[in-house]
Scaffold this active site. Structure first.
Site: not given
Ligand code: ADP
Ligand code: ADP
Ligand code: ZN
Length: 225
Positions: A20, A95, A134, A168, A179
């Site tokens: 994302k 979410r 990551r 992170r 998660r």
């Molecule tokens: P990822 O990109 O790996 O999905 P995020 O950066 O979006 O992780 O979120 C990290 C953490 O922040 C989540 O595990 C949750 O604890 C919190 N969080 C983020 N967005 C939301 C949301 N919309 N509602 C509730 N918790 C959230």
């Molecule tokens: P999210 O925001 O959904 O949690 P990220 O965009 O942070 O996911 O991506 C998670 C990790 O995977 C990052 O280290 C990113 O560089 C890598 N990544 C993202 N998209 C891909 C893909 N299509 N194939 C392999 N690795 C990816």
């Protein structure tokens, strides 16, 4: 784009590691939209030591979901900033069903609506490796991966030449598992919710980053047309 058109509201749905954040940044550049990541906003609140940040910290470390009230307050504040006038890419929000309904109310009050929801379809198991590998540039936030997305020059950010990187605290295999569980229990039902409203697009997000970006841009162009 017509002058009086309401700002575009695009939602990226997908579990941790789906890509994302990576894709949102590419869509920002391609379409002049602004990425709003509730994860980033919450991490900023934790770093700033605000009351909301203090409450969110423990939940985030455990891989659970922060309360709808806290997340909504933080998001509404950010959505009021003028740079969002062209449109927003919501990354990590909504979410829960409660957040989706609250978003409708907020958008309604300003004559906006959810224009498109892109569900990034992935398998669970590979997401653990994506999350565990990551890291991001400390200066500009560009995302990288130990294996899947390395900077062209080792140790130097492609975007800003920064040399300081961070990981992170919640990007470990154990928390990533929690998660993923939270995603399936509370967020995945939103796929059906938005499908019923006729705004859902699905993209195969197991492909490489560039192929996923192509598919995402095709989907966004359809909405903007
Ligand atoms: P990822 O990109 O790996 O999905 P995020 O950066 O979006 O992780 O979120 C990290 C953490 O922040 C989540 O595990 C949750 O604890 C919190 N969080 C983020 N967005 C939301 C949301 N919309 N509602 C509730 N918790 C959230
Ligand atoms: P999210 O925001 O959904 O949690 P990220 O965009 O942070 O996911 O991506 C998670 C990790 O995977 C990052 O280290 C990113 O560089 C890598 N990544 C993202 N998209 C891909 C893909 N299509 N194939 C392999 N690795 C990816
Ligand atoms: Zn950088």
């Amino acid at each position: 784009m017509a002058e009086n058109r309401a700002p575009l509201v695009l939602i990226l749905l997908g579990p941790p590691g789906a890509g994302k954040g990576t894709q949102a940044r590419m869509l920002e550049e391609a379409f002049g939209l602004v990425q709003l990541s509730t994860g980033d906003l919450l991490r900023a609140a934790v770093a700033a030591g605000t009351d909301a940040g203090k409450q969110a910290q423990t939940v985030m470390q455990a891989g659970g979901l922060v309360s709808d009230d806290i997340v909504l307050a933080i998001l509404k504040d950010r959505m009021a900033d003028p740079d969002t006038s062209r449109g927003v890419i919501l990354d990590g929000f909504p979410r829960t069903a409660g957040q989706a309904e609250a978003l409708d109310v907020v958008l309604d009050s300003t004559g906006q609506r959810v224009n498109s929801v892109i569900s990034m379809e992935v398998e669970d198991a590979p997401m653990i490796a994506r999350v565990a590998g990551r890291y991001t540039c400390a200066a500009c936030g560009e995302g990288y991966h130990d294996e899947f997305k390395q900077p062209a020059k080792a140790g130097v950010c492609d975007k800003c030449n920064g040399t300081d990187f961070k990981r992170r605290a919640d990007d470990n295999a154990e928390t990533a598992g929690a998660r993923l569980t939270a995603y399936h229990a509370q967020t995945a039902p939103l796929i059906t919710y938005y499908k019923g409203r006729g705004v859902l697009e699905t993209v195969d997000a197991m492909a490489d980053i560039a192929s996923v970006a192509d598919a995402m841009q095709t989907a966004v162009k359809r909405v903007m047309a």
